[in-house]
Design a protein around this motif. Structure first.
Motif, short mmCIF file in Angstrom:
data_model
loop_
_atom_site.label_atom_id
_atom_site.label_comp_id
_atom_site.label_asym_id
_atom_site.label_seq_id
_atom_site.Cartn_x
_atom_site.Cartn_y
_atom_site.Cartn_z
N LYS A 116 28.39 35.07 55.30
CA LYS A 116 27.16 34.61 54.62
C LYS A 116 27.34 33.23 54.00
CE LYS A 116 24.54 38.17 55.40
NZ LYS A 116 23.28 38.04 56.16
N ILE A 117 28.28 32.46 54.57
CA ILE A 117 28.53 31.11 54.07
C ILE A 117 28.08 30.12 55.15
CG2 ILE A 117 30.39 29.50 53.43
CD1 ILE A 117 30.00 31.64 51.39
N ALA A 118 27.32 29.11 54.74
CA ALA A 118 26.90 28.10 55.71
C ALA A 118 28.13 27.36 56.25
CB ALA A 118 25.94 27.12 55.05
N LEU A 119 28.01 26.97 57.53
CA LEU A 119 29.16 26.43 58.27
C LEU A 119 29.84 25.23 57.60
CD1 LEU A 119 30.52 27.03 61.02
CD2 LEU A 119 29.11 25.20 61.98
N GLY A 120 29.04 24.29 57.12
CA GLY A 120 29.60 23.09 56.50
C GLY A 120 30.46 23.41 55.29
N LYS A 121 30.03 24.39 54.53
CA LYS A 121 30.73 24.77 53.30
C LYS A 121 32.09 25.39 53.63
CE LYS A 121 26.19 25.62 51.34
NZ LYS A 121 25.25 26.52 50.67
N LEU A 122 32.08 26.19 54.69
CA LEU A 122 33.32 26.82 55.12
C LEU A 122 34.29 25.75 55.63
CD1 LEU A 122 34.58 29.61 55.38
CD2 LEU A 122 33.63 29.77 57.69
N ALA A 123 33.77 24.82 56.44
CA ALA A 123 34.61 23.75 56.99
C ALA A 123 35.26 22.94 55.87
CB ALA A 123 33.76 22.83 57.88
N GLN A 124 34.47 22.59 54.86
CA GLN A 124 35.02 21.80 53.75
C GLN A 124 36.14 22.56 53.04
OE1 GLN A 124 31.07 21.61 51.69
NE2 GLN A 124 31.83 19.57 51.15
N THR A 125 35.85 23.81 52.73
CA THR A 125 36.79 24.59 51.93
C THR A 125 38.10 24.78 52.67
OG1 THR A 125 34.84 25.65 51.02
CG2 THR A 125 36.94 26.66 50.49
N LEU A 126 38.01 24.94 54.00
CA LEU A 126 39.22 25.03 54.82
C LEU A 126 39.99 23.72 54.77
CD1 LEU A 126 37.68 26.86 57.91
CD2 LEU A 126 39.58 27.74 56.51
N MET A 127 39.29 22.60 54.93
CA MET A 127 39.95 21.30 54.94
C MET A 127 40.62 20.98 53.60
SD MET A 127 39.95 19.89 57.87
CE MET A 127 40.32 18.16 57.60
N TYR A 128 39.96 21.34 52.49
CA TYR A 128 40.55 21.07 51.17
C TYR A 128 41.72 22.01 50.88
CZ TYR A 128 36.11 18.54 50.22
OH TYR A 128 35.02 17.71 50.25
N ASP A 129 41.89 22.99 51.80
CA ASP A 129 43.07 23.85 51.78
C ASP A 129 43.10 24.85 50.63
OD1 ASP A 129 45.21 24.58 53.34
OD2 ASP A 129 46.66 23.42 52.18
N ALA A 130 41.93 25.38 50.29
CA ALA A 130 41.90 26.48 49.32
C ALA A 130 42.36 27.77 49.99
CB ALA A 130 40.48 26.66 48.80
N THR A 131 42.76 28.73 49.21
CA THR A 131 43.00 30.07 49.75
C THR A 131 41.66 30.80 49.74
OG1 THR A 131 45.24 30.08 48.91
CG2 THR A 131 44.28 32.24 49.44
N ILE A 132 41.19 31.13 50.94
CA ILE A 132 39.87 31.75 51.06
C ILE A 132 40.02 33.25 51.20
CG2 ILE A 132 37.73 31.83 52.40
CD1 ILE A 132 38.25 28.99 53.31
N ILE A 133 39.36 33.97 50.31
CA ILE A 133 39.39 35.43 50.37
C ILE A 133 37.97 35.89 50.69
CG2 ILE A 133 39.87 37.54 49.07
CD1 ILE A 133 41.61 35.67 47.17
N GLN A 134 37.79 36.38 51.92
CA GLN A 134 36.45 36.86 52.31
C GLN A 134 36.34 38.33 51.93
OE1 GLN A 134 34.26 35.31 55.75
NE2 GLN A 134 36.23 35.35 56.76
N ILE A 135 35.23 38.71 51.33
CA ILE A 135 35.06 40.13 50.99
C ILE A 135 33.91 40.74 51.77
CG2 ILE A 135 36.07 39.98 48.67
CD1 ILE A 135 33.08 40.00 47.63
N LYS A 136 34.03 42.02 52.00
CA LYS A 136 32.95 42.75 52.64
C LYS A 136 31.97 43.17 51.54
CE LYS A 136 36.10 44.31 56.24
NZ LYS A 136 35.76 43.21 57.15
N GLY A 137 31.29 42.19 51.01
CA GLY A 137 30.36 42.43 49.91
C GLY A 137 29.70 41.11 49.59
N ASN A 138 28.69 41.13 48.73
CA ASN A 138 27.95 39.89 48.44
C ASN A 138 28.55 39.12 47.26
OD1 ASN A 138 27.00 41.20 46.17
ND2 ASN A 138 25.05 41.78 47.11
N PHE A 139 27.86 38.01 46.89
CA PHE A 139 28.33 37.16 45.80
C PHE A 139 28.51 37.96 44.51
CE2 PHE A 139 27.21 34.91 41.93
CZ PHE A 139 28.12 33.87 41.92
#
Ligand code: F0G
Length: 364
Positions: A116-139
């Motif tokens: 449920k994250i727009a593509l551009g936001k995901l791309a940025q966060t990956l590039m800035y090298d954060a640790t991304i934790i995706q959950i099976k749930g909403n915000f």
């Protein structure tokens, strides 16, 4: 020879109104100072004599208003000795947190709702090298988890429940008054977690208050209009909702954290909340791109959808000056943009002059 002046970010600009000291190390990407653009064609289309300005927050360093809050939150986290920050996010907060953590040389953990994250936001966060934790749930679920885990791990929360976020974001109201020479009559905002409406209201109030160090800048405050997506509109329901749904994923939130403060802004300013369907939000996004050349993300267009609706109905009267905050840039969500332009897909032709000429003449 005169030294050229470089804009160095909103903390330097409004230092005397923010909780920093002379020795604070400022973590900045030169955020803020975004353009306040007067709409030229849309008021004509509406057939109403109104002055509509958009505060284009999508032109911040990571493409959203979150950078205003993040420069303050990360500056204060670093000052307090924190080595890691954490947030739950519908996308923009995570991109901003990741960028400012990179700048500061600390770690960022971001919790996002899977898929449920727009593509551009995901791309940025990956590039800035954060640790991304995706959950099976909403915000909302992610937010609850962040609040819990901060008691168990050495991480500073940089969601808008962090008061420094609100302090950074209030500077957008200062800039608007500094640009216009006074507060607008109406200020229209998309509302999700309700941190931003809280921050603007704080900023507008601070500019009307005189203190030992500051005379009041103006006595005027705007009416605050908070607009939500119809499927994610707890302020219209009058209660938290559990399964928010909207194409404007940035504001897909059912349990806003700044609930009381947003109600105060609405009541104290004589403002209102309203909600708009996904179709109405996308129509406003397209209209702004098509008639003004300003491309914002879907959630951002909710402010314009609301303003246009209330101008048409007369609730916002002719002669008014209205500011709509455009919270994020359109490139954040290319998928939604391309999908809504199915009727104007590129023409594909042979690479030769006669074909190009025909394509032009056929469309004129
Ligand atoms: N517009 C955009 C583009 C957003 O990303 C958000 C919130 C809002 C509006 C609503 O602002 O929450 O202060 O009422 N995005 C958060 C995030 C929740 O995680 O990026 P709010």
């Amino acid at each position: 020879m005169s030294k050229s002046k470089h804009y160095t970010g909103l903390i330097e600009r409004y230092r005397d109104r923010l909780p920093v000291s002379a020795t604070t190390r400022i973590i900045s990407l030169n955020e803020g100072n975004t353009p306040l653009i007067q709409l030229q064609n849309i008021p004509r289309l509406l057939g109403k004599a109104v002055n509509i300005y958009v505060k284009f927050e999508g032109l911040n360093p990571t493409g959203s208003f979150k950078d205003r809050g993040m420069t303050m939150a990360v500056t204060k986290a670093v000052e307090a000795g924190s080595k890691a920050i954490i947030c739950a996010s519908t996308g923009n907060t995570s991109a901003s947190a990741a960028a400012y953590a990179a700048r500061a040389g600390i770690k960022a953990f971001v919790i996002i709702p899977e898929g449920k994250i727009a593509l551009g936001k995901l791309a940025q966060t990956l590039m800035y090298d954060a640790t991304i934790i995706q959950i099976k749930g909403n915000f909302d679920k992610g937010m609850a988890l962040v609040k819990e885990v901060a008691d168990h791990a050495p991480v500073t929360i940089v969601n808008s429940i962090n008061p420094f976020r609100i302090d950074g974001q209030k500077t957008a109201a200062f800039e608007i008054i500094d640009d216009l020479g006074d507060a607008p009559d109406y200020h229209c905002l998309p509302v999700g977690n309700a941190g931003n409406i809280t921050a603007y209201w704080k900023g507008y109030n601070e500019y009307t208050t005189s203190t030992d160090s500051h005379p009041a800048v103006t006595s005027k405050r705007p009416v605050m209009c908070g607009y939500q997506a119809a499927g994610a509109a707890p302020f219209l329901a009058g209660k938290m909702i559990d399964n928010p749904e909207t194409i404007a994923t940035a504001i897909r939130i059912g349990h806003p954290q700044s609930w009381d403060k947003a109600w105060s802004a609405q009541k104290e300013s004589g403002g209102w909340f309203d909600k708009f369907s996904d179709d109405e939000i996308l129509a406003a996004q397209k209209m702004l791109s098509q008639y003004e050349g300003i491309f914002c993300e879907p959630a951002s267009a909710t402010s314009l959808a609301g303003a246009c609706h209330d101008i048409r109905s007369g609730k916002i009267p002719e002669g008014s000056t209205i500011v709509c905050t455009l919270t994020g840039v359109g490139l954040k969500d290319p998928d939604t943009a391309i999908k809504q332009c199915v009727d104007s897909q590129p023409l594909t032709i042979e690479a030769e002059l006669t074909a190009v000429k025909k394509a032009i003449l056929d469309t004129m």
